[in-house]
Scaffold this active site. Structure first.
Site, PDB file in Angstrom:
ATOM      1  CE1 TYR A  93      34.646  39.705  42.980  1.00 54.47           C
ATOM      2  CE2 TYR A  93      36.388  38.549  44.155  1.00 54.47           C
ATOM      3  CZ  TYR A  93      35.144  39.123  44.138  1.00 54.47           C
ATOM      4  OH  TYR A  93      34.390  39.121  45.282  1.00 54.47           O
ATOM      5  CG  HIS A 131      29.853  36.191  43.005  1.00 48.80           C
ATOM      6  ND1 HIS A 131      30.996  36.425  42.264  1.00 48.80           N
ATOM      7  CD2 HIS A 131      29.800  37.206  43.895  1.00 48.80           C
ATOM      8  CE1 HIS A 131      31.579  37.536  42.697  1.00 48.80           C
ATOM      9  NE2 HIS A 131      30.870  38.030  43.675  1.00 48.80           N
ATOM     10  CE  LYS A 149      33.430  35.562  46.655  1.00 45.59           C
ATOM     11  NZ  LYS A 149      34.688  36.172  46.221  1.00 45.59           N
TER      12      LYS A 149
END
Length: 318
Positions: A56, A119, A86
């Site tokens: 992210y 993930h 993750k």
């Protein structure tokens, strides 16, 4: 006035987790000077569970927001915040997991995370940035070896709990056959328009908690839709209960025993999304929600290749 505490669930690891999470991944990602105040505002509003990921790009601003919240006295100690991050696909391989977690911890400015997730059940060639890769870069995924490294992260105390994301029943079954430490949680796309009934049933039997990304259908994302927010059934329930459509959709997830990961940097919606406790949907409402037409939002075509381990979408999601 102190914000109301969000109820907690005890994971199979013995650790407690607030049953409402605040998501930090969005495309495009706003700059840190926007994100840090948004995250501190969320802490001030009462959120105590934050969901990030190496992919992210939000780990660093989240870590800075937690540091600021401590400085400002919004929280008394780091332990008050539950942080999930993750492992990205480029590091989903034996020998790469621990260094990847250490890098995440460095970005977060933390000594441990509360939950570390794989993930995707996918491995990409190291050095790949973002989604800019060819089908040849999708490599075989060593689930057993990668999970052994995840267990090492747990044993070292760098991750209080470990789990997976985007695994279906078949892959969870495979993982459980060799796991010494079972996954505490699986995070999947789940909402009233993609209800994950089989997966939830399996996880309940195995003592694995489910958390829901895209709890409102991810309207605004490239792959998102208005299937949740524009649902006539949900609108009808919202009208009769005097709640918002989002509140009804989130409450449904809570009543399925799962944890929604909400994502809104809008002050009003941030507060609205917290008002999902202290009331219940009726049996009639729950029956109506079962009638909603289901479809998966995020397809994951990018991980499918005739040369790779997943030749069809069915292989990927089982």
């Amino acid at each position: 006035m102190e914000p109301k505490a969000i109820p907690e669930v005890v994971l199979n690891s013995g650790h407690k987790m607030p049953i409402l999470g605040f998501g930090t991944g969005t495309v495009p990602l706003p700059p840190p000077h926007v994100l840090i105040p948004a995250f501190t505002e969320a802490i001030q509003a009462g959120y105590r569970h934050f969901d990030t990921a190496a992919y992210y790009g939000s780990e660093e601003p989240l870590g800075q927001a937690i540091a600021q919240a401590l400085e400002q006295g919004l929280i008394k100690s780091r332990d008050e915040i539950f942080v999930t991050t993750k492992l990205w696909c480029t590091d989903a391989h034996p020998g790469l997991v621990l260094p990847a977690l250490n890098s995440s911890l460095q970005r977060l400015g933390l000594e441990y995370v509360d939950l570390y997730l794989i993930h995707f059940p996918v491995r990409l060639r190291q050095g790949i940035k973002g989604t800019n890769y060819s089908k040849e870069d999708i490599l075989p995924f060593d689930m057993k070896g990668t999970w052994e490294d995840m267990e090492q992260c747990s044993k070292l105390g760098l991750a209080k709990s470990i789990g997976v994301s985007n695994f279906g029943v078949k892959k969870l079954s495979e993982l459980l056959q060799s796991a010494v430490i079972p996954p505490a949680l699986v995070q999947v796309e789940m909402n009233t328009a993609w209800q994950q009934e089989n997966l939830r049933k399996f996880c309940k039997e195995k003592g694995i908690h489910v958390s829901a990304w895209s709890p409102l259908g991810a309207n605004g994302a490239v792959w998102g839709s208005l299937a949740v927010m524009d649902s006539p059934i949900l609108k009808d329930i919202a009208f009769t209960t005097g709640k918002g459509v989002a509140q009804v959709a989130l409450r449904w997830i809570i009543e399925q025993g799962a944890t929604p990961i909400v994502k809104s940097f809008n002050h009003a919606r941030m507060k609205e999304n917290l008002k999902i406790f202290g009331w219940e949907l009726s049996e009639a409402d729950l029956e109506k929600i079962k009638q909603i037409t289901e479809h998966r939002g995020f397809k994951g075509e990018r991980f499918v290749s005739e040369f790779g381990p997943y030749k069809t979408l069915e292989d990927l999601w089982d």
